[in-house]
Design a protein around this motif. Structure first.
Motif, short mmCIF file in Angstrom:
data_model
loop_
_atom_site.label_atom_id
_atom_site.label_comp_id
_atom_site.label_asym_id
_atom_site.label_seq_id
_atom_site.Cartn_x
_atom_site.Cartn_y
_atom_site.Cartn_z
N UNK A 1 167.18 53.08 94.17
CA UNK A 1 166.45 52.99 92.94
C UNK A 1 164.82 52.82 93.58
N UNK A 2 164.07 53.56 93.07
CA UNK A 2 162.65 53.55 93.36
C UNK A 2 162.21 52.08 92.69
N UNK A 3 162.61 51.76 91.49
CA UNK A 3 162.17 50.56 90.87
C UNK A 3 162.59 49.28 91.75
N UNK B 1 162.09 53.52 102.75
CA UNK B 1 162.96 54.32 101.83
C UNK B 1 161.76 55.13 100.89
N UNK B 2 160.75 54.37 100.60
CA UNK B 2 159.60 54.57 99.95
C UNK B 2 158.77 55.70 100.47
N UNK B 3 158.57 55.62 102.09
CA UNK B 3 157.89 56.56 102.64
C UNK B 3 158.41 57.83 102.78
N UNK C 1 158.80 60.14 99.59
CA UNK C 1 157.97 60.65 99.47
C UNK C 1 157.73 61.75 100.27
N UNK C 2 157.72 61.79 101.54
CA UNK C 2 157.50 62.54 102.50
C UNK C 2 158.40 63.64 102.48
N UNK C 3 159.65 63.19 102.29
CA UNK C 3 160.57 64.55 102.31
C UNK C 3 160.59 65.45 100.81
N UNK C 4 160.36 64.70 99.80
CA UNK C 4 160.03 65.46 98.59
C UNK C 4 158.99 66.33 98.85
N UNK C 5 157.57 65.56 99.20
CA UNK C 5 156.47 66.66 99.03
C UNK C 5 156.70 67.66 100.22
N UNK C 6 157.64 67.88 101.17
CA UNK C 6 157.79 68.75 102.28
C UNK C 6 158.76 69.65 101.73
N UNK C 7 159.58 69.34 101.04
CA UNK C 7 160.93 70.21 100.37
C UNK C 7 159.92 70.95 99.03
N UNK C 8 159.30 70.47 98.36
CA UNK C 8 158.43 71.03 97.40
C UNK C 8 157.74 72.11 97.88
N UNK C 9 157.05 71.98 99.03
CA UNK C 9 156.22 73.10 99.90
C UNK C 9 157.24 74.32 100.24
N UNK C 10 158.29 73.83 100.90
CA UNK C 10 159.45 74.91 101.17
C UNK C 10 159.77 75.62 100.03
N UNK C 11 160.07 75.10 98.73
CA UNK C 11 160.42 75.72 97.66
C UNK C 11 159.41 76.76 97.11
N UNK C 12 158.14 76.12 97.25
CA UNK C 12 157.09 76.80 96.91
C UNK C 12 156.99 78.25 97.67
N UNK C 13 157.21 78.13 98.91
CA UNK C 13 157.24 79.23 99.81
C UNK C 13 158.19 80.19 99.36
N UNK D 1 151.80 50.77 91.68
CA UNK D 1 150.98 51.50 92.38
C UNK D 1 151.82 52.21 93.40
N UNK D 2 152.91 51.40 94.10
CA UNK D 2 153.73 51.92 95.18
C UNK D 2 154.68 53.08 94.50
N UNK D 3 155.39 52.59 93.39
CA UNK D 3 156.22 53.42 92.62
C UNK D 3 155.57 54.92 92.25
N UNK D 4 154.51 54.59 91.80
CA UNK D 4 153.71 55.70 91.23
C UNK D 4 153.62 56.99 92.22
#
Length: 239
Positions: free
Chosen positions: A184-186, A214-216, A219-231, A138-141
């Motif tokens: 490693x996320x694993x 690291x998990x948090x 997740x937060x940084x990847x989501x934020x950066x994806x939003x910036x790239x979409x801009x 669940x958390x790795x997902x």
């Protein structure tokens, strides 16, 4: 931050007939192997831990994460249909966050639930093995979905890069190079599973506090950066 229309379109794209067959193949394989192992070896905690750790967490979860994360946005960028979505009066972070929620949900359903079923088949959740690996799935997902959604946003070869990370970095280098396990996320999810199970059957090279941070953070940084790239993508399309 969540748009039902974007979610519906993303679910439809991810759960189309062809992609659904791919998503369902590994969970069915895991359950089938678990049935055979239980029939041949009986209920054994160590065997259950090895199979859930080696096949479910190390292979099935990241591959499904690659399919769901990259598939949530990558095909739309590749075929140009993302332009129609970006033309709507929606904030770009809302689009990314909605797609992340869908990718996480699909990854959890196709990885965590089969892991729980396989765990109960293998040893009836002895020593909390089934529950521990389910929590790890669940958390790795969440982290995998965020990472691979970012890859789908920034690269047309996201599936290749995702598989390289999941199968080469985590599976190969993670088993050969001790330092690589820290990134490693694993291993981060195994730290959470170790807390749930206790004992020595589920172990991790990363402490629980470090793993959680690291998990948090990922997740937060990847989501934020994806939003910036979409801009940026929006600006390029308008120009």
């Amino acid at each position: 931050m969540y748009d039902p229309t974007v979610a519906r379109l993303t679910y439809r794209a991810l759960l189309g007939r062809r992609r659904a067959l791919i998503l369902g193949a590994l969970p069915l394989l895991l359950i089938a192997i678990s049935v055979v192992v239980r029939a041949l070896a009986g209920a054994d905690d160590q065997t259950a831990s090895d199979l859930l750790g080696g096949l479910a967490l190390a292979t099935m979860v990241p591959i499904i994460g690659v399919i769901a994360g990259t598939g949530a946005i990558g095909p739309e960028i590749d075929d140009g249909s993302v332009v129609y979505l970006l033309s709507k009066p929606l904030k770009r972070p809302t689009i990314i966050f909605t797609k992340l929620i869908v990718a996480v949900a699909v990854t959890m359903v196709f990885s965590a639930l089969p892991t729980l079923v396989a765990g109960y088949i293998l040893n009836g959740n002895g020593q909390q093995i089934a529950v521990a690996y389910t929590v790890a799935a669940l958390v790795s997902s969440i982290a995998y979905a965020a990472l691979f959604l970012l890859l789908g946003t920034v690269s047309r070869h996201a599936v290749v890069f995702g598989l390289v990370y999941a199968l080469v970095w985590e599976a190969l280098f993670g088993s050969l190079v001790p330092g690589a396990r820290t990134l490693s996320v694993q291993q981060w999810s195994l730290a959470v599973a170790h807390k749930v199970a206790g004992g020595d059957l589920v172990t991790s090279d990363v402490g629980l506090t470090t793993a959680t941070v690291l998990l948090v953070a990922v997740t937060v940084l990847a989501t934020w950066y994806a939003g910036q790239k979409l801009r940026t993508l929006t600006l390029a399309g308008e120009e």
